[in-house]
Design an enzyme around this catalytic site. Structure first.
Site, PDB file in Angstrom:
ATOM      1  N   GLU A 213       1.069  -0.878  -0.126  1.00 39.44           N
ATOM      2  CA  GLU A 213      -0.336   0.040  -0.158  1.00 39.44           C
ATOM      3  C   GLU A 213       1.240   0.988   0.255  1.00 39.44           C
ATOM      4  O   GLU A 213       0.779   2.239   1.022  1.00 39.44           O
ATOM      5  CB  GLU A 213      -1.133  -0.108   1.357  1.00 39.44           C
ATOM      6  CG  GLU A 213      -1.935  -0.923   0.950  1.00 39.44           C
ATOM      7  CD  GLU A 213      -3.479  -1.683   2.433  1.00 39.44           C
ATOM      8  OE1 GLU A 213      -2.860  -0.618   3.067  1.00 39.44           O
ATOM      9  OE2 GLU A 213      -4.112  -2.171   2.328  1.00 39.44           O
ATOM     10  N   ASN A 254       2.060  -4.571  -3.553  1.00 39.74           N
ATOM     11  CA  ASN A 254       0.983  -5.203  -3.093  1.00 39.74           C
ATOM     12  C   ASN A 254      -0.185  -4.193  -2.942  1.00 39.74           C
ATOM     13  O   ASN A 254       0.639  -2.866  -1.939  1.00 39.74           O
ATOM     14  CB  ASN A 254       0.804  -6.027  -1.902  1.00 39.74           C
ATOM     15  CG  ASN A 254      -1.180  -6.518  -1.978  1.00 39.74           C
ATOM     16  OD1 ASN A 254      -1.109  -7.512  -3.143  1.00 39.74           O
ATOM     17  ND2 ASN A 254      -0.867  -6.521  -0.399  1.00 39.74           N
ATOM     18  N   HIS A 290     -10.597  -5.461  -2.885  1.00 38.27           N
ATOM     19  CA  HIS A 290     -11.530  -5.621  -1.537  1.00 38.27           C
ATOM     20  C   HIS A 290     -12.594  -4.422  -1.965  1.00 38.27           C
ATOM     21  O   HIS A 290     -12.510  -4.191  -2.900  1.00 38.27           O
ATOM     22  CB  HIS A 290     -10.784  -5.132  -0.550  1.00 38.27           C
ATOM     23  CG  HIS A 290     -10.188  -5.864   0.239  1.00 38.27           C
ATOM     24  ND1 HIS A 290     -10.315  -7.053   0.962  1.00 38.27           N
ATOM     25  CD2 HIS A 290      -8.889  -6.100   0.242  1.00 38.27           C
ATOM     26  CE1 HIS A 290      -8.750  -7.289   1.301  1.00 38.27           C
ATOM     27  NE2 HIS A 290      -8.213  -6.707   1.307  1.00 38.27           N
ATOM     28  N   GLU A 318      -5.944 -10.645  -2.267  1.00 40.63           N
ATOM     29  CA  GLU A 318      -6.963 -10.542  -0.963  1.00 40.63           C
ATOM     30  C   GLU A 318      -8.090 -10.076  -1.479  1.00 40.63           C
ATOM     31  O   GLU A 318      -9.068  -9.635  -0.942  1.00 40.63           O
ATOM     32  CB  GLU A 318      -6.894  -9.383  -0.042  1.00 40.63           C
ATOM     33  CG  GLU A 318      -4.809  -8.889  -0.156  1.00 40.63           C
ATOM     34  CD  GLU A 318      -4.453  -7.835   0.586  1.00 40.63           C
ATOM     35  OE1 GLU A 318      -5.417  -7.128   2.063  1.00 40.63           O
ATOM     36  OE2 GLU A 318      -3.435  -7.927   1.207  1.00 40.63           O
ATOM     37  N   ASP A 320     -12.255  -9.696  -1.310  1.00 39.04           N
ATOM     38  CA  ASP A 320     -13.907 -10.402  -0.936  1.00 39.04           C
ATOM     39  C   ASP A 320     -14.544  -9.385  -1.835  1.00 39.04           C
ATOM     40  O   ASP A 320     -14.251  -8.534  -2.334  1.00 39.04           O
ATOM     41  CB  ASP A 320     -13.176 -10.060   0.888  1.00 39.04           C
ATOM     42  CG  ASP A 320     -12.709  -9.486   1.367  1.00 39.04           C
ATOM     43  OD1 ASP A 320     -13.038  -8.318   0.292  1.00 39.04           O
ATOM     44  OD2 ASP A 320     -12.182  -9.783   2.437  1.00 39.04           O
TER      45      ASP A 320
END
Ligand code: NAG
Length: 399
Positions: A213, A254, A290, A318, A320
């Site tokens: 990030e 990432n 996400h 990641e 979801d």
């Protein structure tokens, strides 16, 4: 992403199972299960495996008025696929379909049984236990016990391991953020942290999120202690230390909100290009994924291709897809489509090596504690029952 608060986890563990009868499709038995063992009317507690029994419709139970004379099938809100996720991912040419996990969850035997099936998950990522606050809580003192537990689990299960992460602005111990280090000191600290961490797991990690990030959503650099002290050079310091410590590990940067063409994705493309131009090792970009139900960007696949066109790999690290609660059959059906389109985009892009869900079950999702009123983001529900999203993943790999 963010750590679940300890109190939240403790609360989950303490919620008493007061219901005398389990609801439709819920868990009703299995090793370690302390909840209801009988089901509501019309459902029978049915043995699945040593870890899991489930309330399924009783044989001969009729439902509503019927023009169908056959037995009622599972409702729209459940999964029917019998395929295993990692098996279909590999058949589609990917290295893995994986899941995040976290150390406190490993006492849950039913959860671990599913996690450890390497036909289901070919890769795992520790959600928290390799982060800076866990691995170097005070300067020069390294603790790897939590990370080792996850690394050993991957080894036992025959699963790939993703390392997460070396350098991130969050979950940093205060000695890093408040040390008032000058550039040469912080450079040595970053290099020592990444080198020691990556070196400890040498030979065990498929890919490392070396930098996590680094950008704001508008594509500007995040002004954390690393950027403020070292400028952009902290990225190459960390990558070079990681490469020296484990030459075989793939080194990633990432971030989130890289799923569509955006200022942030452009900033990441430009960073990769500049690292390549200066001979700094960079092997991949992690697209966190996400996402929100009904809002999978239409440019997802072309954005993946923007990165792979640079000669690096990408992974969805990641994934979801959250919804505003309560979940409904319509939302679950849309979520199934959304999982299918994300997986389909990875399938279509040769350099997309794999997909990791940010834990496979709503039971341990970070979403409800982070986004108020939202949840149900994972392919298994909180009772470890597969949702339509599961079938969406299978369809994404197979169709
Ligand atoms: C950084 O701080 C250390 C320790 O105080 C000092 O020895 C060193 O000269 C400083 N370096 C620079 C470039 O200011």
């Amino acid at each position: 992403m963010i750590k679940l608060s300890t109190s939240f986890v403790a609360l989950l563990a303490l919620v008493p199972f007061v219901a005398a009868q389990q609801s439709a499709w819920g868990q009703c038995g299995g090793q370690g299960w302390t909840g209801a063992t009988t089901c509501v009317a019309g459902y029978t507690c049915t043995y699945n495996n040593a870890y899991y029994s489930q309330c399924i419709p009783s044989p001969g139970t009729t439902t509503t008025t019927t023009s169908h004379s056959t037995t009622s099938s599972a409702p729209a809100s459940s999964s029917t696929s019998t395929a295993k996720l990692n098996t279909v991912a590999k058949a589609a040419g990917k290295k893995y379909l994986g899941s995040a996990t976290d150390n406190p969850e490993l006492t849950d035997t039913a959860y671990v049984a599913i996690l450890s099936d390497n036909t289901m998950f070919g890769q795992i990522t520790p959600g928290n236990s390799m982060k800076w606050d866990a691995t170097e809580p005070s300067q020069g003192t390294f603790t790897f016990s939590g990370g080792d537990t996850i690394a050993n689990l991957a080894k036992q299960n025959g699963q790939l391991l993703r390392g997460h992460n070396c350098v991130w602005y969050n979950q940093l111990p205060s000695w890093v953020t408040s040390g008032n280090f000058n550039a040469s000191q912080l450079s040595a600290i970053v290099s020592n942290h990444c080198g020691t961490l990556v070196g400890h797991y040498k030979g065990q990690v498929y890919s490392w999120d070396v930098i996590n990030e680094p950008f704001n959503d508008d594509g500007t650099w995040r002004t954390d202690v690393f950027y403020n002290t070292l400028g952009t050079s902290y990225v190459s310091i960390a990558l070079q230390a990681a490469r020296a410590a484990d030459p075989a590990a793939k080194l990633y940067i990432n971030d989130y909100n890289l799923e569509s063409s955006s200022a942030k994705a452009t900033a990441m493309v430009n960073l990769v290009k500049s690292l390549q131009a200066s001979g700094v090792p960079i092997d991949g970009v992690g697209i966190q994924g996400h996402l929100i139900v009904g809002e999978v960007p239409s440019t997802f696949q072309s954005t993946l291709q923007q990165f792979t066109a640079l000669g690096i790999e990408v992974a969805i690290t990641e994934l979801d897809i959250r919804m505003t609660l309560p979940s409904t059959p319509a939302l679950l059906a849309q979520q199934k489509k959304d999982y299918q389109s994300v997986i389909g985009a990875c399938k279509a892009v040769t350099g997309c090596v794999g997909v990791t869900v940010w834990d496979y079950t709503d039971k341990y999702s970070w979403v409800p504690s982070t986004f108020s009123g939202q949840g149900a983001a994972c392919p298994w529900d909180a009772n470890l029952v597969r949702k339509p999203a599961y079938d969406g993943i299978v369809a994404g790999f197979t169709s």
